[in-house]
Structure formats: C-alpha cells, structure tokens
Design an enzyme around this catalytic site. Structure first.
Site, PDB file in Angstrom:
ATOM      1  N   SER A 124      -2.175   6.999   0.269  1.00 32.63           N
ATOM      2  CA  SER A 124      -1.205   7.951  -0.262  1.00 32.63           C
ATOM      3  C   SER A 124      -0.036   8.184   0.695  1.00 32.63           C
ATOM      4  O   SER A 124       0.761   7.285   0.942  1.00 32.63           O
ATOM      5  CB  SER A 124      -1.935   9.257  -0.602  1.00 32.63           C
ATOM      6  OG  SER A 124      -1.108  10.154  -1.290  1.00 32.63           O
ATOM      7  N   ASP A 126       9.557  -1.582   5.390  1.00 35.42           N
ATOM      8  CA  ASP A 126      10.650  -2.124   4.572  1.00 35.42           C
ATOM      9  C   ASP A 126      12.013  -1.917   5.211  1.00 35.42           C
ATOM     10  O   ASP A 126      12.939  -2.699   4.976  1.00 35.42           O
ATOM     11  CB  ASP A 126      10.632  -1.485   3.180  1.00 35.42           C
ATOM     12  CG  ASP A 126       9.542  -2.067   2.291  1.00 35.42           C
ATOM     13  OD1 ASP A 126       8.766  -2.904   2.791  1.00 35.42           O
ATOM     14  OD2 ASP A 126       9.454  -1.686   1.113  1.00 35.42           O
ATOM     15  N   LYS A 131      -3.247   3.667  -2.942  1.00 35.60           N
ATOM     16  CA  LYS A 131      -3.060   4.775  -3.889  1.00 35.60           C
ATOM     17  C   LYS A 131      -1.563   4.997  -4.053  1.00 35.60           C
ATOM     18  O   LYS A 131      -0.930   5.653  -3.239  1.00 35.60           O
ATOM     19  CB  LYS A 131      -3.729   6.056  -3.395  1.00 35.60           C
ATOM     20  CG  LYS A 131      -3.601   7.224  -4.373  1.00 35.60           C
ATOM     21  CD  LYS A 131      -4.247   8.479  -3.829  1.00 35.60           C
ATOM     22  CE  LYS A 131      -4.083   9.638  -4.811  1.00 35.60           C
ATOM     23  NZ  LYS A 131      -2.678  10.047  -4.967  1.00 35.60           N
TER      24      LYS A 131
END
Length: 443
Positions: A298, A309, A323
C-alpha cells in the site's frame, strides 16, 4: 410480528426506489430502464428470501441481524479490502486512526480466500512472536477462519492489553501448522527510527504510515544531514503494511523536487487525484537505496514507486505485496459504516501495481544468518580480582559498563549489519557509489 414484517417490506421498497433513482440520475436512455428492472428483479428475490426466513426458519431471527448479514455478504463478494462495519466496529476504527489500540500488531488481508498476514508491525507482540509476511491464519482460538470476514477476524484477534490470543498458522516450507499464543499489547505509534551506519551513510526505518510519520521523518533527516555530512541514505520499507495515503505522498515529497508522486482513478471525479512534488528548501542530491520485500504494501509501495519512477532511488530487495487500491471510509445513516474500495492508484509512469507489486532494480532475497553456538568468553583475572587490590580513586566512581545512548545505538547498528544481508549490500553499494563519485569528480 406482522407490523415488523410490514416495516421490513417498506424498508426494502425504499431501498429499491433509492437504487433505481441512483441509476436514473447517473445513466441515460434505455439502459436505465434495463438496469433498474434488473435491480428490482433481484431485490424482489431478496425480499422473498427474507420473508421465508422470517416465516419458516426454525427459530425467530433478529431482522437487523439478517439485513446486516446480507450486506456483509455483498461486501465480501467485492474484494478482500471492502467490508461492512457495525456501529461499534465503525467507532473502533475511528478511535484507532486517532490514537493507539491494543492487539498483536499485524496487518492482515484475505488472499485466495485465506486470512493472510501482510506484515507484522515492527516491535509489536506479533513481530516478537515470530509472525512473518505470508503466514496464513487458519484458526483463531481454535475456530476456523474459513469464510470469516476481514472485520470479524480483526475483531477476534484484537483484545485487551495483557490478554492472550491463540492462533494456528500455516507457513510455506513447514510440514505442519504452527500454533502461537500471543499476549496482546498496546501497539506503538512510533513509525520512524534512524541510525548512522557509517560516516556519511544514514539509515531510516519507516515501519508504517501514521499521522505523524512525515514530521518524524523530517526530524530524522535533520539529524542525519547535520553539517552536510550525509553522503548516502538507506530507507527501509520492508514489512511496512502501509497506512495513510496522505503520509505516503508527504514522505515521497521530501525527496522529490518535481514530477508526479501518485495518481488515483475511480468512478467518481472526487476519487481522481494526481499528487505532484514541490521544490524542497534543501537539495537532497545524495544517492538513496530503498529496501522492500513481500511485506511492503500500500503506502510503502507508493513511496517506492514514486522514488523509482522519478529516478531518485534504487529499489533493492524482493517484489512487494501488490496492493494497488484505495479504500474510503463511509459513515451510514444508522452509525454503521463501509470500508469501500473506490479507486486504484498508479505510479508516476502510469503503472498499476495491483497484484504485481513493485519489482526491485536489484533483486536480493533476505538470507537469515546461521545460528552459531554461543561460546563463553575466556575469563581473565583482572586487578579487581586480586586480594588487597587498590580501590578506585574518589571522584571516579562511575561504572565502566554503563552504556551511553550512543554506545547503545552503535550496538544496534552492529547487530543490524551482522544479521541483515540486504542492509549490508545496500551499505556496500552506497560506499562504492561515494568512491566512484570521487574518482569521477577528481577529488
């Protein structure tokens, strides 16, 4: 009983009208009539079943219990994270988000229809008892967890501080189930710890994301970055089950100056957000390595994905839990509540990590250290052992074996490096990074 039945039928009719109206205002054309007709048809079946239970079941039943049971079944059919809460359960959840609670300190979910441990929270009774990410809880107090809802399982596992709960778990690699008796305790709220692993290399452990996590991180960074000494940082998100989305965004923002942190997409516009980074007052140009594993879920995955990224950190460890959904807490008119999955979240590159998780840049599994036989150190005769030895000078009575806070931290760092191959590897990479940077710059 007749009046009660009429009330129930009237309530079902109201539900039918509400659902039909909801579809009408959110749809158009012939599809509305078709959808509304289908809803009415299914609600008629529900009403018919309710009447039969009320009329013919061997024992009288509480109407609210029947309705609540039906709602719980509906929510369980959606996904493992959506659930219905009674008024008492909703109040308990609200209390938990604002303060501490007593339990064993473990994040659980339902995976493949089995109650599964996402991660034990560091320092809690579950963590100390040896529970691990991926453990499958098959019994609570001898009762099977098969078909047990998530909220019900949490309710049974929690309890007063000092009381015990008996769990039966199945662990990969073990031939038979493991029985654990865990004493419940107050779950600690401290989510950030920090150490200096070596000169210029810092280590920050974030165990979960609570309301004060971002502030605690700022304080830890201020200590490690004092006098510009920090040349590399390890952020440990292993076995971090997640927490508040807002805190995951704020934590990520402390390391990014621009770019997307995370985006969420749902069916309603209010659930579509795109969080972006802000220019930091302090430039953090030093290399960062983020540690993750199967217990990182999460909010922990949001931070790892944002830094990966945006090319701000190297991710090291094993694939995360996966998740990638957002849950909203909705209060209902009678005080009960819904925990409803309302959106999916996406990393800055637009990738959904639902089920797939974050893949590390450097994949290194954790290797438990081999147990060594403890050997008693040889006893040397010291001055203090000699008969008639000279006493300690006055004014120098402080015990030499008294540990100072700095010495205790050094001991913890030593144990961490001895027992944790992933931290050792990350430290070695940062040291090499620093050396090669010096060669490149010619300094």
């Amino acid at each position: 009983m007749l009046i009660l039945k009429r009330k129930l039928v009237a309530n079902i009719a109201l539900i039918s009208l509400f659902v039909g109206g909801l579809l009408f205002f959110n749809s158009n054309g012939a599809k509305v009539e078709a959808d509304t007709e289908e809803v009415y048809k299914n609600l008629e079946i529900f009403t018919e079943v309710l009447r039969q239970v009320e009329k013919s079941y061997v024992e009288p039943q509480d109407p609210q219990k029947l309705i609540y049971g039906a709602i719980k079944g509906m929510m369980q059919s959606l996904d493992p994270h959506s659930s219905f809460m009674t008024k008492e359960e909703y109040k308990e959840l609200m209390t938990e988000t604002k303060g501490s609670f007593s339990g064993i300190g473990v994040e659980i979910t339902i995976k493949d229809k089995i109650l599964t441990v996402v991660s034990p929270i560091e320092g809690t009774p579950a963590y100390k008892a040896g529970m691990k990410a991926g453990d499958k809880i098959i019994k609570v107090e001898g009762e099977s967890t098969q078909d047990m809802g998530l909220i019900e399982a949490v309710k049974r596992i929690r309890g007063p501080e000092g009381s015990k709960v008996n769990l039966t778990i199945v662990r990969e690699g073990m031939d038979k189930p493991l029985k654990l008796s865990i004493t419940r305790g107050v779950i600690p709220l401290k989510s950030v710890r920090h150490y200096s692993l070596s000169p210029g290399i810092g280590y920050i452990r974030i165990s979960n994301f609570q309301s004060n996590t971002s502030n605690d991180l700022s304080s830890a960074l201020a200590i490690l970055e004092k006098d510009g000494m920090l040349r590399g940082l390890i952020i440990d998100l292993r076995n971090n089950p997640g927490g508040l989305l807002s805190q995951a965004i704020e934590v990520s923002d402390q390391f990014l100056d621009s770019g997307v942190i995370v985006s969420t997409k749902g069916r309603e516009n209010s659930h579509n957000i795109k969080a972006t980074a802000h220019k930091n007052k302090k430039d953090r140009e030093y290399p960062i390595i983020v540690l993750v594993n199967g217990g990182s879920a999460s909010a922990a995955e949001i931070v790892a994905g944002a830094l990966q990224d945006n090319k701000k950190a190297i991710i090291l460890g094993t694939r995360t839990f996966g998740k990638g959904s957002v849950q909203s807490i909705l209060r209902l008119s009678d005080g009960s509540g819904l925990r409803l999955t309302t959106a999916r979240y996406y990393t800055p590159s637009g990738k959904s990590i639902q089920s797939s998780g974050i893949t590390p840049d450097i994949e290194i599994p954790f290797v438990a250290p081999e147990k060594k036989e403890e050997k008693k150190p040889p006893h040397f005769i010291r001055e203090e052992d000699l008969k008639g030895h000279m006493p300690l000078e006055e004014g120098n009575t402080k015990k030499t074996n008294e540990k100072k806070p700095k010495e205790e931290n050094n001991q913890k760092v030593k144990m961490l490096l001895e027992k944790d191959n992933q931290v050792r590897q990350a430290l070695q990479l940062l040291k090499s990074w620093t050396i090669f940077s010096k060669i490149k710059s010619g300094s």
